[in-house]
Write a protein that holds these residues in place. Structure first.
Motif, short mmCIF file in Angstrom:
data_model
loop_
_atom_site.label_atom_id
_atom_site.label_comp_id
_atom_site.label_asym_id
_atom_site.label_seq_id
_atom_site.Cartn_x
_atom_site.Cartn_y
_atom_site.Cartn_z
N ALA A 59 0.95 -1.19 0.05
CA ALA A 59 -0.05 0.13 -0.11
C ALA A 59 0.81 1.22 -0.12
O ALA A 59 1.98 1.19 0.57
CB ALA A 59 -0.76 0.11 1.26
N ASP A 60 0.32 2.38 -0.42
CA ASP A 60 0.91 3.68 -0.55
C ASP A 60 1.22 4.24 0.84
O ASP A 60 2.40 4.77 1.18
CB ASP A 60 0.31 4.70 -1.32
CG ASP A 60 0.17 4.45 -2.84
OD1 ASP A 60 1.04 3.56 -3.08
OD2 ASP A 60 -0.69 4.88 -3.55
N HIS A 61 0.23 3.91 1.79
CA HIS A 61 0.45 4.43 3.20
C HIS A 61 0.03 3.38 4.26
O HIS A 61 -1.14 3.34 4.74
CB HIS A 61 -0.51 5.93 3.43
CG HIS A 61 -0.14 6.65 2.32
ND1 HIS A 61 0.75 7.58 2.45
CD2 HIS A 61 -0.78 7.06 1.17
CE1 HIS A 61 0.69 8.43 1.45
NE2 HIS A 61 -0.46 8.06 0.63
N PRO A 62 1.03 2.59 4.71
CA PRO A 62 0.71 1.29 5.45
C PRO A 62 0.26 1.74 6.86
O PRO A 62 -0.62 1.25 7.50
CB PRO A 62 2.04 0.48 5.45
CG PRO A 62 2.88 0.91 4.42
CD PRO A 62 2.21 2.29 3.86
N VAL A 63 0.86 3.08 7.26
CA VAL A 63 0.53 3.34 8.70
C VAL A 63 -0.94 3.87 8.62
O VAL A 63 -1.58 3.84 9.57
CB VAL A 63 1.50 4.44 9.14
CG1 VAL A 63 1.08 5.09 10.46
CG2 VAL A 63 2.91 3.89 9.13
N ALA A 64 -1.25 4.49 7.59
CA ALA A 64 -2.68 5.10 7.44
C ALA A 64 -3.68 4.17 7.50
O ALA A 64 -4.62 4.11 8.19
CB ALA A 64 -2.61 5.99 6.34
N TYR A 65 -3.26 2.96 6.87
CA TYR A 65 -3.94 1.72 6.82
C TYR A 65 -4.18 1.16 8.22
O TYR A 65 -5.22 0.81 8.54
CB TYR A 65 -3.64 0.75 5.88
CG TYR A 65 -4.17 -0.71 5.44
CD1 TYR A 65 -5.32 -0.49 4.73
CD2 TYR A 65 -4.00 -1.66 6.44
CE1 TYR A 65 -6.15 -1.59 4.34
CE2 TYR A 65 -5.00 -2.70 6.13
CZ TYR A 65 -5.99 -2.91 5.25
OH TYR A 65 -6.61 -3.90 5.20
N ALA A 66 -3.25 1.35 8.92
CA ALA A 66 -2.91 0.55 10.21
C ALA A 66 -4.06 1.42 11.21
O ALA A 66 -4.86 0.97 11.88
CB ALA A 66 -1.72 0.54 10.90
N THR A 138 -5.40 12.52 7.87
CA THR A 138 -6.40 12.11 8.77
C THR A 138 -7.68 11.40 7.78
O THR A 138 -8.05 10.40 8.26
CB THR A 138 -6.81 13.14 9.30
OG1 THR A 138 -5.95 13.80 10.33
CG2 THR A 138 -8.15 13.04 10.36
N ALA A 139 -7.65 11.91 6.72
CA ALA A 139 -8.74 11.61 5.76
C ALA A 139 -8.44 10.26 5.33
O ALA A 139 -9.33 9.27 5.26
CB ALA A 139 -9.00 12.57 4.46
N LEU A 140 -7.16 9.81 5.02
CA LEU A 140 -6.67 8.83 4.57
C LEU A 140 -6.83 7.62 5.52
O LEU A 140 -7.43 6.42 5.36
CB LEU A 140 -5.22 8.61 4.09
CG LEU A 140 -4.62 7.46 3.55
CD1 LEU A 140 -5.23 7.45 2.17
CD2 LEU A 140 -2.94 7.93 3.22
N ALA A 141 -6.48 8.11 6.79
CA ALA A 141 -6.56 7.01 7.88
C ALA A 141 -8.07 6.79 8.19
O ALA A 141 -8.50 5.59 8.61
CB ALA A 141 -5.95 7.58 9.22
N LEU A 142 -8.90 7.53 7.96
CA LEU A 142 -10.41 7.43 8.33
C LEU A 142 -11.57 7.01 7.05
O LEU A 142 -12.37 6.68 7.33
CB LEU A 142 -11.11 8.20 9.01
CG LEU A 142 -10.45 8.79 10.28
CD1 LEU A 142 -11.05 10.17 10.66
CD2 LEU A 142 -10.48 7.82 11.43
N GLY A 143 -10.65 6.95 5.90
CA GLY A 143 -11.41 6.79 4.73
C GLY A 143 -12.31 7.90 4.51
O GLY A 143 -13.61 7.30 4.14
N VAL A 144 -12.35 9.08 4.72
CA VAL A 144 -13.28 9.90 4.28
C VAL A 144 -12.61 11.08 3.56
O VAL A 144 -11.36 10.91 3.24
CB VAL A 144 -13.76 10.47 5.60
CG1 VAL A 144 -14.70 9.47 6.41
CG2 VAL A 144 -12.69 11.28 6.43
N SER A 145 -13.17 12.09 3.15
CA SER A 145 -12.90 13.01 2.21
C SER A 145 -12.02 14.27 2.95
O SER A 145 -12.32 14.12 4.57
CB SER A 145 -13.84 13.82 1.59
OG SER A 145 -14.71 14.49 2.57
N VAL A 146 -11.23 14.89 2.60
CA VAL A 146 -10.46 16.04 3.27
C VAL A 146 -11.31 16.98 3.78
O VAL A 146 -11.33 17.49 5.17
CB VAL A 146 -9.46 16.74 2.56
CG1 VAL A 146 -8.79 18.01 3.30
CG2 VAL A 146 -8.29 15.69 2.19
#
Length: 191
Positions: A59-66, A138-146
């Motif tokens: 993934a592009d951002h594994p920490v965001a996924y975590a 934050t948007a990436l971690a939560l799966g929402v828009s900016v």
């Protein structure tokens, strides 16, 4: 029989675990308000990541996924707790047994106010101000828009000001943000 690829993946996951476990446990603590559950949620999230490690590491951002996995597990835990409280309320009469203690530390006040926020607002304000993540992260971690992060964070800070203003003099947004960040540091220090 283990292969070189398996050993490399295992070493990579171990390094990821060592680097991010404390942060994920702190995030779980701040999202649920339960210090005892934080380690379990972080461990459950990392176990889920290990089972999907090939996809996570690509993934592009594994920490965001975590962080997203921790946020989802925390949301599930909070919802379960709410359902359990409702079930208990059916059997026991609810009594108002609040004790107002004017000497309660500011960190405790902020943590209580955070618990009163709806989950998405709490997650946005915690990730933005306790973890210093950008709106995009934050948007990436939560799966929402900016845009959702911006509006939910703004509303959360205003709600925290209102909640904290009922106990003390109204606080400026900067003071609320500083208290959230300090609250996160205190939570991380107990791990």
């Amino acid at each position: 029989m283990r292969t070189v690829v398996d050993d490399a993946a295992s070493a990579e996951f171990h390094a990821f675990f060592e680097r991010h476990y404390a942060e994920l446990a702190r995030l779980a603590h701040l999202l649920t308000g339960e210090p005892d559950a934080a380690d379990d949620l972080a461990a459950d999230a990392l176990l889920a990541l290990w089972h999907r490690w090939d996809r996570v590491r690509a993934a592009d951002h594994p920490v965001a996924y975590a962080r997203g996995v921790v946020a989802n597990l925390a949301r599930t835990r909070v919802r379960s707790a709410v359902r359990e409280r409702r079930r208990v309320a059916l059997f026991w009469s609810q009594r108002e047994e609040r004790t107002e203690n004017p000497d309660v530390a500011g960190v405790v006040d902020v943590q209580e106010a955070l618990r009163r926020l709806p989950f998405r607002k709490r997650a946005c304000v915690v990730l933005r101000h306790a973890f210093d993540l950008s709106e995009k992260e934050t948007a990436l971690a939560l799966g929402v828009s900016v845009g959702t992060v911006k509006s939910q964070t703004s509303k959360a800070v205003a709600e925290l000001q209102r909640l904290l203003g009922t106990r003390t003099a109204p606080r400026a947004p900067q003071q609320v943000r500083a208290a959230i960040a300090h609250s996160g540091e205190a939570a991380g220090g107990t791990r």
